[in-house]
Write an enzyme that holds these catalytic residues in place. Structure first.
Site, PDB file in Angstrom:
ATOM      1  N   GLU A 100      11.152  -8.238  -2.455  1.00 17.21           N
ATOM      2  CA  GLU A 100      11.633  -6.892  -2.145  1.00 17.21           C
ATOM      3  C   GLU A 100      11.046  -6.545  -0.777  1.00 17.21           C
ATOM      4  OE1 GLU A 100      12.127  -3.576  -1.309  1.00 17.21           O
ATOM      5  OE2 GLU A 100      10.705  -2.846  -2.809  1.00 17.21           O
ATOM      6  N   LEU A 101      11.886  -6.649   0.262  1.00 19.89           N
ATOM      7  CA  LEU A 101      11.358  -6.588   1.630  1.00 19.89           C
ATOM      8  C   LEU A 101      11.803  -5.307   2.328  1.00 19.89           C
ATOM      9  CD1 LEU A 101      11.956 -10.369   2.390  1.00 19.89           C
ATOM     10  CD2 LEU A 101       9.998  -9.265   1.290  1.00 19.89           C
ATOM     11  N   PRO A 150      -3.039  -4.003  -3.017  1.00 19.43           N
ATOM     12  CA  PRO A 150      -3.215  -3.740  -1.586  1.00 19.43           C
ATOM     13  C   PRO A 150      -4.669  -3.378  -1.275  1.00 19.43           C
ATOM     14  CG  PRO A 150      -2.151  -1.879  -2.665  1.00 19.43           C
ATOM     15  CD  PRO A 150      -2.346  -2.914  -3.728  1.00 19.43           C
ATOM     16  N   GLU A 151      -5.260  -4.065  -0.313  1.00 20.14           N
ATOM     17  CA  GLU A 151      -6.678  -3.854   0.017  1.00 20.14           C
ATOM     18  C   GLU A 151      -6.912  -2.466   0.620  1.00 20.14           C
ATOM     19  OE1 GLU A 151      -4.937  -6.641   0.722  1.00 20.14           O
ATOM     20  OE2 GLU A 151      -5.890  -7.787  -0.898  1.00 20.14           O
ATOM     21  N   GLY A 167       6.937  -6.268   0.425  1.00 17.22           N
ATOM     22  CA  GLY A 167       6.269  -6.091   1.716  1.00 17.22           C
ATOM     23  C   GLY A 167       7.234  -6.352   2.850  1.00 17.22           C
ATOM     24  N   SER A 168       6.707  -6.862   3.962  1.00 16.85           N
ATOM     25  CA  SER A 168       7.529  -6.985   5.166  1.00 16.85           C
ATOM     26  C   SER A 168       8.376  -8.260   5.147  1.00 16.85           C
ATOM     27  CB  SER A 168       6.633  -6.979   6.405  1.00 16.85           C
ATOM     28  OG  SER A 168       5.745  -8.069   6.355  1.00 16.85           O
ATOM     29  N   LYS A 176      -2.122  -9.292  -7.020  1.00 13.86           N
ATOM     30  CA  LYS A 176      -2.977  -8.991  -5.865  1.00 13.86           C
ATOM     31  C   LYS A 176      -2.572  -7.618  -5.363  1.00 13.86           C
ATOM     32  CE  LYS A 176      -2.606  -9.605  -1.506  1.00 13.86           C
ATOM     33  NZ  LYS A 176      -3.042  -8.243  -1.079  1.00 13.86           N
ATOM     34  N   CYS A 207      10.475   1.631   1.869  1.00  8.28           N
ATOM     35  CA  CYS A 207      11.429   0.587   2.279  1.00  8.28           C
ATOM     36  C   CYS A 207      12.859   1.097   2.246  1.00  8.28           C
ATOM     37  CB  CYS A 207      11.257  -0.654   1.407  1.00  8.28           C
ATOM     38  SG  CYS A 207      11.266  -0.283  -0.347  1.00  8.28           S
ATOM     39  N   GLU A 219      14.058  -5.309  -9.098  1.00  7.47           N
ATOM     40  CA  GLU A 219      13.032  -4.738  -9.972  1.00  7.47           C
ATOM     41  C   GLU A 219      13.662  -3.496 -10.564  1.00  7.47           C
ATOM     42  OE1 GLU A 219       9.633  -4.462  -7.108  1.00  7.47           O
ATOM     43  OE2 GLU A 219       8.833  -5.911  -8.523  1.00  7.47           O
ATOM     44  N   GLU A 268      12.516  -2.343  11.683  1.00  9.64           N
ATOM     45  CA  GLU A 268      12.306  -1.267  10.706  1.00  9.64           C
ATOM     46  C   GLU A 268      11.192  -0.339  11.204  1.00  9.64           C
ATOM     47  OE1 GLU A 268      10.518  -2.813   7.171  1.00  9.64           O
ATOM     48  OE2 GLU A 268      11.181  -1.119   5.963  1.00  9.64           O
ATOM     49  N   TRP A 320       0.802  -1.221   0.000  1.00  8.29           N
ATOM     50  CA  TRP A 320       0.000   0.000   0.000  1.00  8.29           C
ATOM     51  C   TRP A 320       0.832   1.267   0.000  1.00  8.29           C
ATOM     52  CZ3 TRP A 320       2.041   2.102   4.225  1.00  8.29           C
ATOM     53  CH2 TRP A 320       2.478   1.241   5.240  1.00  8.29           C
ATOM     54  N   ASN A 321       2.162   1.198   0.225  1.00 12.15           N
ATOM     55  CA  ASN A 321       2.895   2.466   0.417  1.00 12.15           C
ATOM     56  C   ASN A 321       3.070   3.253  -0.885  1.00 12.15           C
ATOM     57  OD1 ASN A 321       4.723   0.513  -0.449  1.00 12.15           O
ATOM     58  ND2 ASN A 321       6.425   1.361   0.703  1.00 12.15           N
TER      59      ASN A 321
END
Ligand code: NAD
Length: 478
Positions: free
Chosen positions: A249-250, A176-177, A227-228, A174, A283, A458, A381, A150-151
């Site tokens: 990509e965390l 981000p909700e 994500g995390s 998928k 991130c 990426e 983090e 979502w960021n």
């Protein structure tokens, strides 16, 4: 109304059939904007079947024709920048100026991948036998399952879609909700540009249900997650169990090193800008500011004063420089980091308390000085608007401390010495180093980390490689 038909499956916008729905909120007020329909297993089965058919069509489309479609998508995204930016700000909270940059750069990412896809050259290997031809082809790896956060609702998703499509893969993304609408508009631009049915599919769902269902499926050949660390670790393990290629990509906990010989004013200006961009929910955001003793006091004073002057408010307001956090749990996380650091002996130079009376998910730009290494914010983090200030004396010392964490995404440094810059670039354990300026995340440069920050890239030609598989062909005439 698009929240009612948010799923793109086989070229059709559809309602999700899951009994559960997700509430989408305006983070500047906390108010509900609508209910998002989620995908259930029947929806996911349809998406998998569509991606299988879509792959057969798209992999046989020439790279030249794929690039034409992607180029049209890039143009549409540029035309729609303002609409998309407004949706990003409304659901994610960042100031409109930042949202515009995110939306405007989406077209650049698509253009880069479109062009790079036309240069996915293989190679010719000299054979041992006269008359033989030995060729390495580079084929699309297959249908991709991609999970984006979502960021940067558009910035994160566009890299996955553009990379996969340029390589000739189909994709089930998928989104981000928390921030669906701009993702929906991103996918609409690809469809309007002529991406065939089934090639690009968009789902929202219960994240663990969707990832577990898609990654296990025989249809999916590649997984990409941003994500995390804990979620990345779980998805990477599942992908490995099913022998799927994977890009992760965390998170990061980026050091920002300011040496005695640095241009301190430039370091303060860039440090504050980078730290509080997107309220620190980046991130690659600098989080640990290592400042050499000779300039420590000057840097911390100037940084804190500048951070304290930032205007915090709704991202839609023209004078806002930092918006709210994306959801309530990030505010709780910030409060807990600061309380823990204070009880460990850190001092709060600015910020540090919840912002009452604003509504929404606000936390002020915060600077913590003299933070001991055992404070939790030094290990976990922060992913929010907290800067920690740390004093160092020697290069050996700062390298050891910067490299001490399991993270290894980005690092920043300010120095006028070429030899110091070279030593830092060589010895920092991370995927990206930016010295005396911000030079990360362009479409043509690789973006990714090492250690717990994940693997794979990426962006850059490496970003396309992630979706390509070599095939060796050896032939001889009879
Ligand atoms: P979280 O760990 O709950 O979720 C992080 C992301 O992963 C979200 O987009 C979520 O929808 C998704 N997710 C969660 N469980 C999943 C699953 N089983 N399968 C597929 N996707 C799943 O954390 P959060 O509170 O939403 O965000 C905070 C943390 O997430 C931060 O500490 C930060 O480390 C990380 N984060 C990183 C990035 C990045 O750019 N690397 C982006 C967003 C969040």
């Amino acid at each position: 109304m698009t929240l009612n038909t948010p799923l793109l499956i086989d070229g059709e916008w559809r309602a999700g059939r899951h009994a559960q729905r997700a509430t989408v909120r305006d983070p500047a007020t906390g108010e509900a904007l609508g209910e998002l329909g989620l995908a259930d297993e029947r929806d996911m089965e349809l998406a998998l079947a569509a991606a299988r058919r879509g792959f057969e069509v798209w992999r046989k489309t020439s790279a030249y024709d794929r690039a034409k479609v992607l180029g049209r998508a890039a143009d549409l995204l540029r035309e729609r920048t303002d609409t998309i930016a407004a949706l990003i700000t409304r659901e994610q909270g960042k100031p409109l100026a930042e949202a515009r940059l995110e939306a405007a750069s989406a077209g650049d990412h698509v253009d880069w991948y479109a062009e790079e896809g036309r240069r996915a050259y293989g190679r010719l290997i000299p054979p041992r036998q006269r008359g033989a031809r030995q060729v390495v082809l580079r084929e699309p790896v297959g249908p991709v399952a991609a999970f984006s956060p979502w960021n940067f609702p558009v910035g994160q998703l566009v890299r996955k879609i553009a990379g996969a499509l340029a390589a000739g893969c189909s994709i089930i993304a998928k989104g981000p909700e928390e921030t669906p609408s701009s993702c929906i508009e991103l996918c609409r631009a690809f469809r309007d540009a002529g991406v065939p049915d089934g090639v690009l599919n968009l789902l929202f769902g219960v994240p663990a249900e969707v990832s577990s269902f898609l990654i296990r499926s025989d249809v999916i050949r590649k997984v990409s997650f941003t994500g995390s660390v804990p979620v990345g670790r779980a998805l990477g393990a599942l992908a490995a169990q099913h022998l799927k290629r994977c890009t992760l990509e965390l998170g990061g906990h980026a050091p920002f090193i300011v040496c005695d010989d640095a241009d301190v004013d430039a370091a303060v200006a860039l440090g504050v800008g980078l730290k509080y961009r997107n309220a620190g929910q980046v991130c690659a955001s600098p989080t640990r500011f290592f400042v050499q003793s000779g300039v420590y006091d000057a840097f911390v004073d100037a940084f804190s004063n500048r951070a304290a002057r930032l205007v915090t408010g709704s991202g839609a307001a023209a004078d806002t420089q930092m918006g709210p956090l994306a959801h309530a749990r990030r505010v709780d996380a910030m409060a807990s980091f600061v309380e823990d650091a204070q009880s460990a002996g850190a001092s709060v130079r600015t910020g540090g308390g919840r912002l009452d009376g604003k509504g929404g998910f606000f936390y002020p730009p915060t600077v913590l000085a003299d933070v001991p290494d055992h404070a939790r914010v030094m290990r976990d983090e922060p992913f929010g608007p907290i800067a920690t200030m740390l004093r160092f004396d020697t290069l050996d010392e700062v390298l050891a401390r910067a490299n001490a964490l399991p993270y290894g995404l980005a690092a920043f440094a300010f120095t006028r010495s070429i030899s110091t810059a070279t030593r830092l670039a060589d010895d920092l354990e991370c995927g990206m180093v930016s010295i005396n300026h911000f030079g990360l995340a362009a479409p043509e440069t690789p973006f990714g980390g090492v250690k717990d920050s994940g693997y794979g890239s990426e962006g850059g030609s490496e970003g396309l490689d992630a979706y390509l598989q070599p095939k060796f062909v050896s032939q001889i005439g009879l």
